[in-house]
Design a protein around this motif. Sequence first.
Motif, mmCIF file in Angstrom:
data_model
loop_
_atom_site.group_PDB
_atom_site.id
_atom_site.type_symbol
_atom_site.label_atom_id
_atom_site.label_comp_id
_atom_site.label_asym_id
_atom_site.label_seq_id
_atom_site.Cartn_x
_atom_site.Cartn_y
_atom_site.Cartn_z
ATOM 1 N N ALA A 165 0.832 -1.206 0.000
ATOM 2 C CA ALA A 165 0.000 0.000 0.000
ATOM 3 C C ALA A 165 0.870 1.260 0.000
ATOM 4 O O ALA A 165 0.592 2.230 0.714
ATOM 5 C CB ALA A 165 -0.956 0.004 1.192
ATOM 6 N N GLY A 166 1.945 1.242 -0.776
ATOM 7 C CA GLY A 166 2.822 2.392 -0.929
ATOM 8 C C GLY A 166 3.969 2.458 0.048
ATOM 9 O O GLY A 166 4.924 3.213 -0.167
ATOM 10 N N ARG A 167 3.939 1.674 1.121
ATOM 11 C CA ARG A 167 4.988 1.720 2.141
ATOM 12 C C ARG A 167 6.038 0.657 1.855
ATOM 13 O O ARG A 167 5.717 -0.504 1.600
ATOM 14 C CB ARG A 167 4.381 1.499 3.529
ATOM 15 N N ASP B 243 -4.087 -5.189 1.183
ATOM 16 C CA ASP B 243 -4.777 -5.744 0.017
ATOM 17 C C ASP B 243 -4.034 -5.408 -1.273
ATOM 18 O O ASP B 243 -4.525 -5.668 -2.360
ATOM 19 C CB ASP B 243 -6.221 -5.246 -0.061
ATOM 20 N N GLU B 244 -2.813 -4.859 -1.112
ATOM 21 C CA GLU B 244 -2.048 -4.459 -2.296
ATOM 22 C C GLU B 244 -0.555 -4.618 -2.017
ATOM 23 O O GLU B 244 -0.060 -4.226 -0.956
ATOM 24 C CB GLU B 244 -2.351 -3.004 -2.646
ATOM 25 N N LEU B 245 0.147 -5.204 -2.964
ATOM 26 C CA LEU B 245 1.588 -5.357 -2.868
ATOM 27 C C LEU B 245 2.190 -4.966 -4.207
ATOM 28 O O LEU B 245 1.629 -5.268 -5.268
ATOM 29 C CB LEU B 245 1.946 -6.816 -2.544
ATOM 30 N N THR B 246 3.361 -4.302 -4.162
ATOM 31 C CA THR B 246 4.019 -3.847 -5.385
ATOM 32 C C THR B 246 5.477 -4.274 -5.369
ATOM 33 O O THR B 246 6.188 -4.061 -4.381
ATOM 34 C CB THR B 246 3.951 -2.313 -5.509
ATOM 35 N N LEU B 247 5.895 -4.894 -6.457
ATOM 36 C CA LEU B 247 7.299 -5.246 -6.655
ATOM 37 C C LEU B 247 7.867 -4.334 -7.721
ATOM 38 O O LEU B 247 7.415 -4.349 -8.869
ATOM 39 C CB LEU B 247 7.427 -6.714 -7.081
ATOM 40 N N GLU B 248 8.860 -3.532 -7.344
ATOM 41 C CA GLU B 248 9.496 -2.603 -8.269
ATOM 42 C C GLU B 248 10.892 -3.124 -8.604
ATOM 43 O O GLU B 248 11.709 -3.363 -7.707
ATOM 44 C CB GLU B 248 9.609 -1.207 -7.642
#
Length: 757
Positions: free
Chosen positions: A707-709, A733-738
């Motif tokens: 969630a952005g963190r 409810d959200e995960l980001t792999l950069e």
Amino acid sequence: MSTKRNLLTVEPACDRRDFRTEPLDADVVVVGGGMAGVCAAVTAARAGAQVVLVQDRPVLGGNASSEIRLWVLGATAHMFNNNRWSREGGVLDEILVENMYRNPEGNAVLFDTVLLETVAAEPGIRLLLNTAADAVTKDGDRIGSVSGFCSQNSTRYEVSAPVFCDASGDGVLGYLAGAGFRMGAESREEFGELFAPEESYGGLLGQSVYFSSKDTGRPVTYVPPAYALQDITRIPRWRSFDTSVQGCRLWWIEYGGRLDTVHDTEDIKWELWKVVHGVWDHLKNSGDFPEAENLTLEWTGLIPGKRESRRFEGLYMLRQQDIVDQHEHPDAIGSGGWSLDLHPADGVFSEHPGSNHIHARGVYQIPYRCLVSRDVPNLLLAGRIISVSHVAFASTRVMATCAQIGQAAGLAAAVCARDGLAPADLTEPGRIRVLQRDLLRTGQHIPGVPLEDPDDLTAEAELDASSELEAAVLPADGPPAALDFSRAQLLPLPAGRIPQLTLTVDVTAPTTLRVEIRTGSGPDDYTPDTVLAAQDIELTPGQGQPVKIDVDAVLDQPRYVFLTALRNDHVTVRTTSARVTGLLAVRNASAQDADPAVGRPRVEFWTPERRPAGHNLALTIDPPLRAWPATSLHTGHARPTDRPNAWAAAPHDPHPTLHLRWPEPQRITRIHLAFDTDHDHAMESVLWDHRERAVPFCVRDYTIRAAGRVIAERRDNHQTRNVIVLDTPVTTDELTLELHASHGDVPPAVFEIRCYG
């Protein structure tokens, strides 16, 4: 009574003394610290077991150690066969990737440190070096304890555990425990193995001693020891010796297959020392090798590298047909891929060639039942002693294969110790599926078995990527490749019609170029002996000519096909500098002829060249190839099989990002990632020079956000698998792999992202 005064200890005389004895309790005892034992111990410890690893040598690695200096190799077979993307996974992969990063020159002493560090890093392992197992106690037919003596600290260890794993090479633990075993070769009639050797060939593989030389820059005199072989012509292939070949490349300095390869090892060693020093005397003093003037004998192995001794009888005995016909087994726990590689028992003194091979079309499965002792209910077998015939052993014996067998045995041992089970209990279908699942979670590769993980939270997540690679044009900016061999480009195509493909060629004389679309008999078969379509193209002299291939062929399922340009001395094909996960160019340099008398099939070998060579062919593809979608992360395979199985971002994407979204918040404690360290690269552990320290496809830098963190980030990664254990679990409810960078100028790729609560 002993007394101590200041710095002095006084022990009065007595009738006898005993060495100090230290009792140890463990969940799992592993006897043998070669590649199989190391992987067994590390895997068991990581699964939560308290492990004692008993090794009778001063370093780990067995034949791979600096004492012997054989490279670790398995299914990849120096990339000389059709086993694409077959390098063994799990703990062995971690070791080989780390070794290449630290030790691309292949220094055997440095490989020792990688192995020792890997074991020492596990707090659950008690490592006993220089400790030879010499006795067992039994409770009925079960092993109760094993004792071993360490000559370096004059201590006898008595180690008790509910489960034991024999990875000792000679099967010391199984032998002491009374388990049934075999030595030598079965007859053709016993298992119907046509490759079973005749008496004149011999029934055991011998042992080898390696050596290395060094150029001192000035003349060096060599005076051979009195025991050196005097008559070099006793070796039928003596004319093959020269100063440029040494070490493992002289594996055929082999001896002992007519002897007892357990109890006659010291005699075998002496004979091999005689041969090595006789060979060096020949090179230095015969006068036929003036280039040897400045060379000195830098190192000679102090113990021989042993190939074969005892094979123990398990719940199933693998045989030639399992390997050549690539039989499927419901309890598969790993794979093999080395050829059936038999050596004459007389070794270096034999009139036969140094080895005799049968290559299968590809990799084969190894069943768990081969790891379970038939006679001792709490004993698992690992490494070269597993339950296989002599012919099948000729393939399963190599160290990388032994290592992944060790990983399976180690995990099985930990499960049995934890749950109070016997190894045979894990053959029950439900339990074997759990064992397979847990092996796949750790990076093990089991051909044809995908990871189906009900605990993986990402199975319910919606995947969305910032971009997905589409291959429409592979530009002709690489070096030209002459068609002095037939060449091919592997292309992962979807079901449906073959796309229109265009090559770029240079032509020196009028000619007809034959282009074929080939594939294997199965979707993940890389022996391209099935021609789907062919096209003969008339060419005139000229540079940079487009060659359009438009064939009426349809695939019934996704698979790799080979766009094949057959040999033509008048044609050069253009290549590209573009490198992409799951794309590979190969060439046909050799073939195995069929021989029905021994069960040998005909196999054409289509093999890649090692980077920095081995460029993909320049191509245009219409419609574009869309083989790297984010949904690839749900295939359950962490390497290419019938498709790349990877998400790769578009080359122009400045910030490749993968988003995972759930309909409801998820509690996450661990995240598993799998990157591309090129499972087609053999990564030999020693003596081979690797031009890279890190694989260009591998993701180097990345960040994970919830969630952005930012919850995790990694810089300078070079490993295949990253397991991130969060200090504080997150609910999101959200995960980001950069993905920030790979190790090369290639699109970064991801095989897996898995989340656990």
